[in-house]
Motif scaffolding. Structure first.
Motif, PDB file in Angstrom:
ATOM      1  N   THR A  39       0.861  -1.180   0.000  1.00 18.52           N
ATOM      2  CA  THR A  39       0.000   0.000   0.000  1.00 18.52           C
ATOM      3  C   THR A  39       0.895   1.228   0.000  1.00 18.52           C
ATOM      4  OG1 THR A  39      -1.683  -1.178   1.267  1.00 18.52           O
ATOM      5  CG2 THR A  39      -1.868   1.217   1.175  1.00 18.52           C
ATOM      6  N   HIS A  53       8.802   0.589  -2.343  1.00 19.22           N
ATOM      7  CA  HIS A  53       7.759  -0.435  -2.266  1.00 19.22           C
ATOM      8  C   HIS A  53       8.030  -1.580  -3.244  1.00 19.22           C
ATOM      9  CE1 HIS A  53       4.906   1.426   0.527  1.00 19.22           C
ATOM     10  NE2 HIS A  53       5.228   2.579  -0.019  1.00 19.22           N
ATOM     11  N   ARG A  93      -3.170   0.343  -3.732  1.00 21.10           N
ATOM     12  CA  ARG A  93      -2.850  -0.976  -3.175  1.00 21.10           C
ATOM     13  C   ARG A  93      -2.542  -1.913  -4.318  1.00 21.10           C
ATOM     14  NH1 ARG A  93      -4.588  -5.264   1.299  1.00 21.10           N
ATOM     15  NH2 ARG A  93      -4.424  -7.126  -0.005  1.00 21.10           N
ATOM     16  N   LYS A 149       4.932  -8.497   3.314  1.00 24.95           N
ATOM     17  CA  LYS A 149       3.545  -8.016   3.388  1.00 24.95           C
ATOM     18  C   LYS A 149       2.631  -9.119   2.848  1.00 24.95           C
ATOM     19  CE  LYS A 149       2.317  -3.955   3.619  1.00 24.95           C
ATOM     20  NZ  LYS A 149       1.643  -3.139   4.647  1.00 24.95           N
ATOM     21  N   GLU A 182       5.398  -4.733  17.070  1.00 24.29           N
ATOM     22  CA  GLU A 182       4.663  -3.766  16.261  1.00 24.29           C
ATOM     23  C   GLU A 182       3.178  -3.941  16.513  1.00 24.29           C
ATOM     24  OE1 GLU A 182       5.757  -4.664  12.241  1.00 24.29           O
ATOM     25  OE2 GLU A 182       5.085  -6.741  12.375  1.00 24.29           O
ATOM     26  N   ALA A 185      -0.984  -3.661  12.009  1.00 24.49           N
ATOM     27  CA  ALA A 185      -0.769  -3.223  10.626  1.00 24.49           C
ATOM     28  C   ALA A 185       0.057  -1.944  10.578  1.00 24.49           C
ATOM     29  CB  ALA A 185      -2.110  -3.001   9.929  1.00 24.49           C
ATOM     30  N   ALA A 186       0.949  -1.765  11.552  1.00 25.39           N
ATOM     31  CA  ALA A 186       1.730  -0.535  11.611  1.00 25.39           C
ATOM     32  C   ALA A 186       2.999  -0.755  12.409  1.00 25.39           C
ATOM     33  CB  ALA A 186       0.912   0.595  12.249  1.00 25.39           C
ATOM     34  N   SER A 187       4.025   0.016  12.064  1.00 30.09           N
ATOM     35  CA  SER A 187       5.242   0.045  12.864  1.00 30.09           C
ATOM     36  C   SER A 187       5.000   0.866  14.121  1.00 30.09           C
ATOM     37  CB  SER A 187       6.395   0.658  12.064  1.00 30.09           C
ATOM     38  OG  SER A 187       6.668  -0.090  10.896  1.00 30.09           O
ATOM     39  N   GLY A 208       9.236  -1.599   7.660  1.00 30.26           N
ATOM     40  CA  GLY A 208       8.313  -0.582   7.170  1.00 30.26           C
ATOM     41  C   GLY A 208       9.020   0.505   6.373  1.00 30.26           C
ATOM     42  N   SER A 210       8.019   3.755   5.921  1.00 26.76           N
ATOM     43  CA  SER A 210       8.068   5.008   6.682  1.00 26.76           C
ATOM     44  C   SER A 210       9.060   4.900   7.837  1.00 26.76           C
ATOM     45  CB  SER A 210       6.673   5.363   7.211  1.00 26.76           C
ATOM     46  OG  SER A 210       5.793   5.654   6.141  1.00 26.76           O
ATOM     47  N   THR A 240       2.381   4.031   9.184  1.00 25.55           N
ATOM     48  CA  THR A 240       2.256   3.239   7.962  1.00 25.55           C
ATOM     49  C   THR A 240       2.680   4.116   6.793  1.00 25.55           C
ATOM     50  OG1 THR A 240      -0.003   3.909   7.389  1.00 25.55           O
ATOM     51  CG2 THR A 240       0.229   2.118   9.003  1.00 25.55           C
TER      52      THR A 240
END
Length: 273
Positions: A39, A53, A93, A149, A182, A185-187, A208, A210, A240
């Motif tokens: 994403t 990505h 996505r 992912k 984590e 769905a996020a760091s 991740g 970011s 994210t």
């Protein structure tokens, strides 16, 4: 008000109406979660972190022994899809599966992958602060799927459901050794001793995009964190590719929101060119 859905999607090598039947019933991504996704942010008619990505997607394909569709294929598809959806800002996505196959777990010898790209308009509001529940699940630091992912999201779904049952918004995973990993769905970032820190990859976390940018810019450093550190946190965030969300509490421990730090991080990640 919900954003207007984008009317078109990209499937393999063509543009299709988003409401048309697209994925074969025998697709292993649909049946088994056999695939990957990315994403990414869209800004000013482009995907500013596209190469990062694509590099992570290619690494994930190597890990899962999944044929990589090629960077040029995706580079060329995105502008066509954005133009068809009259979209300059928002998100995309990319979903890649091993494609259709026979019954059973064993993949076909020569898979024909499915590449699906969808877009969405930007969110109209910043994410509000969240409360985290320390999940009863534990993260295996050596699990190969931590690094990709994967479409296999059931552990995250169950952890998020458990968090909601406890009155929280999301779950915070610990390793079997008690280290913070984590969210679902996020760091994870924390302000500790006046410094922004994030768990190292050795804690079994996703690399991740970011998170990596903040490390490269010197805006945070890696540090092993444990559940015992939570009362010492002077702030915390989930990050994210699309959002930075302040953490208001972890369990019963309330945390300061640090609006100045939040604004500085958000500007660097999503507003700066």
């Amino acid at each position: 008000m919900a954003p207007t859905p984008c009317p078109f999607l990209w499937l393999n090598d063509q543009l299709l109406p988003a409401d048309s039947p697209a994925i074969m019933a025998q697709d292993r991504g649909f049946l088994l979660g056999d695939g990957l996704f990315e994403t990414m942010q869209l800004r000013h008619g482009a995907a500013p972190r596209l190469e990062a990505h694509l590099a992570r997607l290619e690494d994930g394909c190597h890990t899962l022994r999944l044929p990589f569709p090629g960077r040029d294929t995706i580079r060329q598809a995105l502008p066509h899809l954005m133009a068809a959806n009259s979209l300059t800002d928002g998100s995309a996505r990319l979903t890649l599966t091993r494609g259709p196959g026979p019954r059973g777990l064993a993949p076909p010898v020569r898979p024909h992958t499915t590449l699906l790209i969808t877009t969405a308009p930007p969110s109209e509001q910043s994410a509000p602060p969240v409360r985290l529940h320390v999940s009863t699940q534990r993260r295996d630091r050596q699990a190969v799927l931590n690094r990709v992912k994967s479409l296999n999201a059931l552990p995250a779904i169950l952890a998020r459901m458990e968090a909601r049952e406890k009155g929280a918004d999301d779950a915070l995973w610990l390793t079997h050794e008690g280290e913070i990993a984590e969210a679902t769905a996020a760091s994870f970032l924390a302000l500790l001793d006046g410094q922004i820190v994030t768990p190292p990859l050795s804690a079994g976390i996703l690399p991740g995009i970011s998170r990596g940018r903040l490390l490269s810019a010197g805006l945070c450093t890696e540090r092993l964190l444990t559940e015992a550190d939570i009362p010492k946190f002077q702030g915390a965030w989930l990050i994210t590719a699309l959002s930075l969300t302040p953490v208001a509490a972890i369990g019963t421990q309330a945390l300061p929101l640090q609006p100045e730090q939040t604004g500085r991080l958000r500007h660097f990640l999503y507003d700066a060119s």
